[in-house]
Design an enzyme around this catalytic site. Structure first.
Site, mmCIF file in Angstrom:
data_model
loop_
_atom_site.group_PDB
_atom_site.id
_atom_site.type_symbol
_atom_site.label_atom_id
_atom_site.label_comp_id
_atom_site.label_asym_id
_atom_site.label_seq_id
_atom_site.Cartn_x
_atom_site.Cartn_y
_atom_site.Cartn_z
ATOM 1 N N TYR A 162 0.592 -1.027 0.224
ATOM 2 C CA TYR A 162 0.102 -0.052 0.198
ATOM 3 C C TYR A 162 0.478 0.905 -0.078
ATOM 4 O O TYR A 162 1.837 1.140 0.302
ATOM 5 C CB TYR A 162 -0.926 0.176 1.273
ATOM 6 C CG TYR A 162 -0.960 -0.443 2.295
ATOM 7 C CD1 TYR A 162 0.262 -0.346 2.961
ATOM 8 C CD2 TYR A 162 -1.836 -0.522 3.822
ATOM 9 C CE1 TYR A 162 0.796 0.097 4.517
ATOM 10 C CE2 TYR A 162 -1.150 -0.810 4.922
ATOM 11 C CZ TYR A 162 -0.078 -0.197 5.755
ATOM 12 O OH TYR A 162 0.036 -0.375 6.547
ATOM 13 N N GLU A 163 0.037 2.183 -0.348
ATOM 14 C CA GLU A 163 1.304 3.666 -0.367
ATOM 15 C C GLU A 163 1.893 3.571 -1.687
ATOM 16 O O GLU A 163 2.795 4.595 -1.206
ATOM 17 C CB GLU A 163 1.525 3.858 1.091
ATOM 18 C CG GLU A 163 1.686 5.129 0.948
ATOM 19 C CD GLU A 163 0.455 6.743 0.925
ATOM 20 O OE1 GLU A 163 -0.716 5.696 1.962
ATOM 21 O OE2 GLU A 163 0.991 7.472 0.514
ATOM 22 N N GLY A 164 1.312 3.326 -2.857
ATOM 23 C CA GLY A 164 2.168 2.868 -3.685
ATOM 24 C C GLY A 164 3.108 1.801 -3.443
ATOM 25 O O GLY A 164 3.449 2.246 -2.666
ATOM 26 N N GLN A 191 7.049 2.734 -6.209
ATOM 27 C CA GLN A 191 7.913 3.433 -5.196
ATOM 28 C C GLN A 191 9.181 3.983 -5.957
ATOM 29 O O GLN A 191 10.614 4.397 -6.480
ATOM 30 C CB GLN A 191 8.940 2.692 -4.081
ATOM 31 C CG GLN A 191 7.532 3.042 -3.040
ATOM 32 C CD GLN A 191 6.657 4.240 -3.146
ATOM 33 O OE1 GLN A 191 7.342 5.376 -3.023
ATOM 34 N NE2 GLN A 191 5.179 4.261 -2.801
#
Lengths: 565, 565
Positions: B434-436, B441
């Site tokens: 999650y969060e990319g 990234q």
């Protein structure tokens, strides 16, 4: 997503890569070697996996095994599947025909095991332990015991368990405490408590035959004082019928990260009746003869789950639309993105090379068990001894990694239970731990399989490989492979020469060394597959050499640093 | 095993390694920099972690969140813990004092976050999302909105959620479909469905303020047509009191591999009232300003869980007796075995270097947010931009690896739920997704942070590091580090020069490149810590250079192979 048994790739290994028909020519037990039959068996195993095992894999994980007052209930559908497994003859593939087995090669069986682990690891474990038990009895029990127990174990009507671990004795079995008191009738009364017993109790078979390690009253301390006992759940009458309940009972089951449909039992013995196998203090020796088969089997858990995860990730990557890609109108399937391709190719390259190593090792085991030529047997035993810890540890370390990558391909959908990708990770994780942790495998490799024979086993293997490689067509990868194997040999000899007595140093490098060796062997197997195969194999081989083999350079450097080389 | 907050190691970073007091001298907001106060805050955070968060971590995992007709109930004890969290002021550490925040440095807060993630990742996520929401509003909302919502979000009385993902739009937000219709009163009516919304619904706060990405009717296609809306669960009256229920409801929660006490919600909006933030089509721009903080926070999940797993594995290795060791009578604690030592040192070296990188990055973020010197701000923004994807992805990849090693140290006991080691693995796994995702990234790093500025950010960073390294005492490791950084620079420039337009190649190497850079930065940080620290730091540094940095060699080779260098 329905599992697709990779039968073509499997037969490619049996026929084109290893040409087992040729290799087994001198072995009478395999005189009826029949590629078409083998392909048919694999097809059937694939159907069984898809139709029977896969449908109860996720429900089995959700439901888990239930414990109530000594009784373990397997999840819905497991009893019926087990019945179908027994009726299909899947328990008996490699067992001795004298007792109802089918006498098929291990090199074939590894592929069946891979499929079963792929589609239902929890289910597969019950049969794996049964096979462990009957192979052990085949090798070490007296004829009366064999006649009494083997046919029902081999058919799967009865299942088996291996009762080794105690709460304070896991990797170090030498300190186990379970006691066995000799009785006047020649039997023994066993008392003690075992933990982590896979399939120790369940509701799928009429009887469970436990093989238990324990100490006689006069036993020397440590590993040399351990004996092996057969302890049936229900006593077996002389006519083979089931008698009274024995005093071995399941005290509880573990709640685990995964393999939730496999019962992991605490087994308590309170003057349980047991029968000694192969005489006093022979327990660990007996176990060791079985370990290669069991360890390879657990390795296949890594390959199978890796293949399953790969197939699902590949399908998903073709269907899931995110982002743009050249030549695609609108949103592209994620397989068009290079990073996703890298992930999928990594999964595939590791899994297929592992499968090849499994067949290769299976063939050595077949020669060790079935050849009548002493030289062939001796060599095969050495090769199996050398390759088994590599297979067990590397297949399972990489299996976990591959399942983790497969989960990553699914993004957030890989983390929710619904898609099943996270179950593969949880189920794969245990294989790095049980049947000897991968740390123990690495110590076994460097200590017993390299240093103890001064690198002789490795030399034997490398000699064979080099002869084979000589026949490969010239390529940049061939040169790299030759260099890689020279590096493996040099490093191994340096360990033998300079660190034979330095057990600390051996421990510090053991895991890295095992991975380094495995990556080197995979390079050989990839080039061998590329030589025997189509363009797709060549592409995968190139990817392996380009992207995955470099991992071995880092490991080599790490080992050399540790050794001050 | 009770968590021991590593306060000494943390203060060592703040004072000895990075000397933040000196570094922040020119920043008025930190004029009252006070090491003793910071140490006291860390001590208190440690107590809160140990006394409040850790005790409900395993029970929270077992119980999970429950969903019933739109209502989400958190596990037993979570409501009370949340109340204590709000009362302790833990939500407001870095928030703007104008709205009730404490205005403390991020470089301090990262250490508090690490502790909270270590002891209860699920719990920590609710506050992390709230912080994300209020930082976003601080940066982009108008004053009236700030006055109305910020104080209660900053105190934690209300919580926040970030509603981005839709079923068909995860990594690719540009294709999201939620609609926002403008109303005559200046508000909007939102309709659509969001998935994977952390903390989207729960029972711990009086109100939940959702920040929702949606499209206006006239929005251009793709990412440029996305706007940001504030959508409260309960409408807020002008006097700040809570009004009627808004039409945003939780449709279900996910059943996941881990973080089971964190609610992961499907959020359905059916003409829900929302308020636009920062005007039409500014949604992604707003989100991007927040991403560094959120991504670093998720990275800390990896560090925290790694530290927790390390502490437990270290304790267990000292207590668990298996096998023999020189100088030990009877059975030895497993920490005496070299392979176990290797595992523990690996865990420790990765975790402590990660913590150092987190403080380093935190300090850049502090300068970016709090400096008044444009040159300092510009540079700090560049450094934060460069280091954030490295921190998020590497901390979490390594966090998962470290938790897996910690589980391995426990053997079979690591696989059963009882000891909690397997929960760390399951909880850590999501942070890579999650969060990319970590793949995203890596693409962000190589595409936006290296290629887009032609390596300028990296050059700026390397220049600083080289000045610093100049002052280090001479050693073999110093030479290796200089070589390593030269290698990083050369490789990066080759990518910039030859593959700026080759997005496929960038994708193929992105993840390996990110790990290669991170391992290089960790080498710098280890040498820096050894320079500033005691013998134990020097030993760890030596282990890092000897055994872990070599991984970078393999990655470099893999990248070079892919690029044909």
């Amino acid at each position: 997503m329905q599992y697709q048994a990779p039968v073509d790739d499997m037969m490619f290994l049996i026929k084109d890569v290893f040409n087992l028909e040729q290799r087994f020519k001198g072995i009478a037990d395999f005189a009826d070697f029949d590629s078409e039959l083998y392909a048919a068996i694999l097809e059937e195993a694939g159907k069984f996996s898809t139709n029977v095992l896969q449908p109860i894999n996720r429900s089995g994980d959700e439901e888990g095994c239930q414990y109530d007052d000594g009784v373990v209930t397997t999840p819905k559908g497991f009893k019926e599947a087990y019945q179908a497994y027994v009726e299909g003859g899947w328990q008996s593939l490699t067992a001795n025909p004298q007792y109802g087995g089918q006498g098929l090669p291990k090199a074939l069986h590894v592929l069946v095991e891979e499929m079963f682990y792929a589609t239902n690891t929890s289910f597969c474990l019950y049969g794996s332990l049964t096979a462990g038990a009957y192979h052990l009895l085949q090798a070490h029990a007296d004829d009366a015991t064999k006649d009494k127990y083997l046919p029902k174990l081999i058919s799967g009507e009865w299942s088996g368990s291996m009762c080794l671990t105690e709460a304070h004795a896991g990797s170090d079995l030498g300190i186990l405490k379970t006691k066995a008191e000799p009785q006047e009738d020649g039997s023994y009364k066993l008392s003690g408590s075992k933990i982590f017993i896979t399939g120790g109790e369940h509701d799928m078979a009429d009887n469970i035959i436990h093989l238990v390690l324990a100490r006689l009253p006069d036993a020397p301390a440590g590993p040399k004082g351990i004996s092996l006992f057969l302890v049936p759940k229900f006593m077996v009458n002389d006519d083979g019928s089931i008698g009274e309940r024995n005093a071995i009972r399941c005290g509880s089951i573990e709640h685990k990260m995964g393999i939730k449909a496999s019962s992991t039992c605490v087994m308590n013995m309170d003057n349980a009746t047991g029968f000694i196998i192969d005489g006093p203090h022979q327990g660990l020796r007996c176990m060791f003869t079985m370990m290669n088969l069991e360890r390879l089997s657990i390795g296949l858990q890594g390959i199978g789950l890796g293949e399953m995860s790969y197939q699902q990730a590949f399908d998903y990557a073709n269907e899931r639309l995110q982002g743009r890609a050249e030549g695609v109108e609108g949103t592209a399937p994620i397989i068009r993105h290079g990073d996703v391709q890298r992930m999928l190719k990594t999964m595939q390259c590791y899994t297929q090379a592992g499968r090849a190593l499994a067949v290769w090792l299976g063939a050595w085991l077949d020669e060790a068990f079935h050849s009548t030529d002493d030289a062939v047997i001796a060599k095969a035993q050495n090769m199996a001894a050398l390759l088994t810890p590599v297979a067990k540890a590397f297949f399972t370390d990489i299996g976990y990694e591959v399942c983790t990558i497969g989960q990553q391909v699914f993004g957030g959908h890989g983390y929710v239970r619904e898609w099943g990708m996270e179950q593969h990770v949880r189920d794969a994780r245990i294989a790095q731990i049980y049947e000897g942790t991968n740390g123990i495998q690495a110590l076994d490799l460097i200590g017993r399989k390299i240093v103890a024979n001064k690198g002789a086993f490795l030399s034997e293997l490398l000699t064979d490989m080099r002869v084979d490689i000589e026949g490969f067509s010239d390529s940049a990868q061939k040169s790299l492979l030759i260099e890689q194997l020279n590096g493996l040999e040099d490093l191994s000899y340096k360990v033998v020469e300079n660190f034979s007595d330095d057990h600390d140093k051996q421990q510090y490098i053991a895991c890295d060394y095992l991975h380094f060796m495995a990556l080197s062997l995979y390079a050989y197997l990839w080039l061998k597959m590329a030589e025997a195969g189509q363009d797709s194999k060549r592409e995968s081989m190139e990817f392996y050499f380009k992207r995955l083999l470099p991992r071995a350079y880092g490991l080599k450097k790490s080992i050399e640093n540790e050794l001050g080389l």
